[in-house]
Structures are given as structure tokens and as C-alpha cells.
Motif scaffolding. Structure first.
Motif, PDB file in Angstrom:
ATOM      1  N   ASN A  86       0.831  -1.209   0.000  1.00 59.24           N
ATOM      2  CA  ASN A  86       0.000   0.000   0.000  1.00 59.24           C
ATOM      3  C   ASN A  86       0.863   1.255   0.000  1.00 59.24           C
ATOM      4  O   ASN A  86       0.570   2.240  -0.689  1.00 59.24           O
ATOM      5  CB  ASN A  86      -0.905   0.016   1.237  1.00 59.24           C
ATOM      6  CG  ASN A  86      -1.997  -1.032   1.189  1.00 59.24           C
ATOM      7  OD1 ASN A  86      -2.330  -1.552   0.125  1.00 59.24           O
ATOM      8  ND2 ASN A  86      -2.549  -1.365   2.345  1.00 59.24           N
ATOM      9  N   LEU A  87       1.925   1.228   0.803  1.00 63.15           N
ATOM     10  CA  LEU A  87       2.798   2.386   0.912  1.00 63.15           C
ATOM     11  C   LEU A  87       3.492   2.681  -0.417  1.00 63.15           C
ATOM     12  O   LEU A  87       3.653   3.847  -0.800  1.00 63.15           O
ATOM     13  CB  LEU A  87       3.831   2.149   2.024  1.00 63.15           C
ATOM     14  CG  LEU A  87       4.795   3.300   2.342  1.00 63.15           C
ATOM     15  CD1 LEU A  87       4.042   4.574   2.677  1.00 63.15           C
ATOM     16  CD2 LEU A  87       5.719   2.896   3.481  1.00 63.15           C
ATOM     17  N   VAL A  88       3.901   1.643  -1.121  1.00 57.93           N
ATOM     18  CA  VAL A  88       4.508   1.833  -2.434  1.00 57.93           C
ATOM     19  C   VAL A  88       3.526   2.503  -3.386  1.00 57.93           C
ATOM     20  O   VAL A  88       3.876   3.450  -4.103  1.00 57.93           O
ATOM     21  CB  VAL A  88       4.972   0.486  -3.028  1.00 57.93           C
ATOM     22  CG1 VAL A  88       5.355   0.639  -4.500  1.00 57.93           C
ATOM     23  CG2 VAL A  88       6.154  -0.059  -2.246  1.00 57.93           C
ATOM     24  N   LEU A  89       2.287   2.038  -3.378  1.00 59.94           N
ATOM     25  CA  LEU A  89       1.285   2.611  -4.279  1.00 59.94           C
ATOM     26  C   LEU A  89       0.986   4.062  -3.920  1.00 59.94           C
ATOM     27  O   LEU A  89       0.811   4.912  -4.805  1.00 59.94           O
ATOM     28  CB  LEU A  89       0.000   1.783  -4.234  1.00 59.94           C
ATOM     29  CG  LEU A  89       0.098   0.340  -4.751  1.00 59.94           C
ATOM     30  CD1 LEU A  89      -1.252  -0.347  -4.650  1.00 59.94           C
ATOM     31  CD2 LEU A  89       0.598   0.308  -6.189  1.00 59.94           C
ATOM     32  N   LYS A  90       0.919   4.375  -2.639  1.00 55.33           N
ATOM     33  CA  LYS A  90       0.580   5.732  -2.218  1.00 55.33           C
ATOM     34  C   LYS A  90       1.703   6.734  -2.493  1.00 55.33           C
ATOM     35  O   LYS A  90       1.445   7.922  -2.655  1.00 55.33           O
ATOM     36  CB  LYS A  90       0.212   5.753  -0.732  1.00 55.33           C
ATOM     37  CG  LYS A  90      -1.148   5.117  -0.442  1.00 55.33           C
ATOM     38  CD  LYS A  90      -1.524   5.208   1.010  1.00 55.33           C
ATOM     39  CE  LYS A  90      -0.820   4.157   1.837  1.00 55.33           C
ATOM     40  NZ  LYS A  90      -1.341   4.087   3.232  1.00 55.33           N
ATOM     41  N   SER A  91       2.938   6.266  -2.540  1.00 53.48           N
ATOM     42  CA  SER A  91       4.072   7.164  -2.758  1.00 53.48           C
ATOM     43  C   SER A  91       4.791   6.898  -4.068  1.00 53.48           C
ATOM     44  O   SER A  91       5.787   7.550  -4.368  1.00 53.48           O
ATOM     45  CB  SER A  91       5.064   7.044  -1.597  1.00 53.48           C
ATOM     46  OG  SER A  91       5.467   5.706  -1.407  1.00 53.48           O
TER      47      SER A  91
END
Length: 332
Positions: free
Chosen positions: A257-262
Motif C-alpha cells: 500500500n505504501l509503495v502505491l501511495k508514494s
């Protein structure tokens, strides 16, 4: 000389570095909850070595606003101006602990990293990066590439709403809503106390029985969550093993999720004592599978490397680099 510190809910780590932030001179670790303030800890540390640092940087878990922070997992209020006056240090900086970890990870030696996914280590140039660290709480940060360097962006991403992906996780959410009597964040699961929460879910909501000897060992343990982790790794407790399996799966999912958000296609650094303790379990099954399971975005995640940073002192080196940059008038 430089004073570097890394303040968490469990420990406060302090160190003296050379003025360029490169050479470690002395380091100590203090239990956070046995001291009333950061200033108290720092006075004791500096008195022991007799140093007079010209600059200090403190990485602390919590949102830093205008040089002040109310620490998230320890009852301390830190303020740059008060610390500078109390310790007689000309230049004091407060940064989020994930910023400190991120700065340390950027300069970690390749041989000190463990590749969990991908064909090469995260790229330290040319693309965004992400850092995720489960410990006393859940920390997340983004490192945005501006064309010349990475700009570290602190977040409070660990406190976003937990989003279950299947029936089991929906049941976990319902259980935690009743348990905490409020909204449920990822930190309620992906943290030291979170491991205990997930274990209790399997024991109570899923009625998984526990051996009396194991139950007594958990009840009498000085660190309940660490004991549950050990029992889950060894397989001595079915409930603990189930808890760790779900914990690891959700950890991988939130890293994705963090990869997708940033848009952190340069890679992800995974940090924190929990990840180190579970390093043998953070393989293709569970953690990486969940990291990749992003539907139409799967191909993007497949190309994004993940590296574990085992060094528990990496936050200190990041704080030292930030202090050195502030001392020389340069941006980190």
C-alpha cells in the motif's frame, strides 16, 4: 562533536558522533519509560562522557510541528528550544524517527542489507523510495526523488484505517472494534502490542485452545508480545503461529500500500526489531505474496525491490547525518 538520538516507545538510544556525522564515538541505550523526559536521559548520557556537542538531532516517534513533538508511545514532550537551553547545545533539531531511519537507510552499506524481493537492492538514486517499520508503533515514510536527491517526507501513515481484505480480516476488524472501542488503525495490528491483539483474536474470537504451560508462560512473561512471537516461530502455540502468519501477511500488504501511495518504485526498506526477529519468515510466502497482491498494479510491485535493514542503530546514524548537515548549513 554531535549528539544523535533515536527515541522510541521502548528505548531511547543516544550517541556521540564526529562533527561530520560519520564516525561513531560512543553509544548507550536507555529504557524510555524509566525516565521523565528526554532532557533527563540526555543529561545522564552527556555527564557519563563529559562531551560538549555543538549540534544535536533527535529522531522521535510522533509528528514534529514547529520544532515540538508530543511523543506517540512515551509520555514525553520534546521542544528544540527547551532541549537546546537545558543541554547548552547551540543547534538542536527534532525530526520524525522515520526520517532518521530513512536517512540512515539511504547510506547503509549494501552488505548490511538483506534482499527480500527483487533482483537488486532498492535504488538510492532516480526514483522514490519508502520505509516501513513496525516496533512499539508502526512508522512509515516516503523518500521523494527531486531530480538530484531524496527528500524525506515524514508521515503518520501507521494510523490510517485498517482495511481488511477477506473474511478472516473482517472478523479481526470486528473483534478489534469491540476491544479498543474506537476506530482501528494498522498500528493496532502491525506493532508489538498488535501481535498480542492478533493472538487474542485467535484465542477468543476463533476459540483456538492453548496449552496450560504455554498459557502460563505468556501470562508470566515480562514481554508478552515477544513471548508470543517466539512461541509462534517455534510452533509451540497454534494460536501464536496463526497470529504471526496473519501479522506477516498484513505487514506485506501495508508495505505494498505504501509503495502505491508514494509511487516508491525505487524500493522499500523494511526496518524495526519485529522485522529482524521475523526475518526468516519474511519470504516469498506471506509477506511478499501480500505485497504483490494489488490487482492491476501487481506488475508495478513485481518490479519494486524490498530490503530488510537489520541494524537497530540505523536511526542514530540518520540523526547524526541530519545534525552534521545543519551544523554545516547544508540541507540533508
Amino acid at each position: 562533536m554531535i549528539l544523535a538520538a533515536d527515541v522510541g516507545g521502548t528505548n531511547a538510544r543516544l550517541a556521540i558522533y564526529s562533527a561530520d556525522g560519520e564516525k561513531l564515538i560512543r553509544r548507550e541505550t536507555y529504557p524510555s519509560h524509566t525516565h521523565k523526559s528526554f532532557e533527563e536521559v540526555a543529561r545522564a548520557f552527556l555527564a557519563a562522557g563529559g562531551e560538549k556537542p555543538l549540534a544535536a538531532c533527535v529522531g522521535v516517534a510522533g509528528p514534529v510541528v514547529d520544532g515540538r513533538v508530543e511523543a506517540t508511545n512515551v509520555p514525553w514532550i520534546l521542544d528544540e528550544r527547551i532541549i537546546a537551553q537545558a543541554l547548552d547545545i547551540p543547534k538542536v533539531s527534532l525530526i520524525n524517527d522515520l526520517v532518521a531511519l530513512s536517512l540512515g537507510a539511504l547510506h547503509a552499506r549494501p552488505e548490511d542489507l538483506v534482499l527480500l524481493h527483487g533482483s537488486s537492492l532498492p535504488r538510492t538514486q532516480g526514483a522514490n523510495l519508502a520505509v516501513i517499520a513496525a516496533g512499539t508503533g508502526l512508522g512509515e515514510a516516503s523518500l521523494v526523488w527531486d531530480g538530484q536527491k531524496h527528500v524525506v517526507c515524514a508521515t503518520e501513515g501507521g494510523h490510517v484505517d485498517f482495511a481488511p481484505r477477506n473474511e478472516l480480516e473482517i472478523d479481526l476488524l470486528r473483534y478489534l472494534i469491540k476491544r479498543v472501542k474506537r476506530r482501528v488503525s494498522y498500528e493496532r495490528i502491525l506493532s508489538g502490542p498488535g501481535i498480542g491483539n492478533v493472538y487474542d483474536f485467535f484465542r477468543e474470537a476463533k476459540a483456538i485452545p492453548e496449552d496450560e504451560v504455554v498459557e502460563a508462560a505468556i501470562a508470566s512473561s515480562a514481554d508478552r508480545n515477544a513471548t508470543i512471537t517466539k512461541l509462534g516461530i517455534s510452533g509451540e502455540s497454534t494460536a501464536a503461529a496463526r497470529a504471526l502468519k496473519l501479522f506477516i501477511s498484513l505487514y506485506g500488504a501495508e508495505a505494498g500500500n505504501l509503495v502505491l501511495k508514494s509511487l516508491a518504485v525505487g524500493g522499500v526498506f523494511v526496518m524495526g526489531k519485529i522485522a529482524v526477529n521475523l526475518s526468516a519468515q519474511l519470504g516469498p510466502k506471506g509477506f511478499v505474496d501480500s505485497f504483490l497482491d494489488k490487482g492491476r498494479m501487481r506488475q508495478l510491485l513485481e518490479k519494486t525491490p524490498i530490503a530488510l535493514v537489520p541494524d537497530s542503530t540505523i536511526g542514530l546514524s540518520g540523526s547524526a547525518r541530519h545534525a552534521a548537515a545543519s551544523l554545516s548549513g547544508l540541507r540533508t
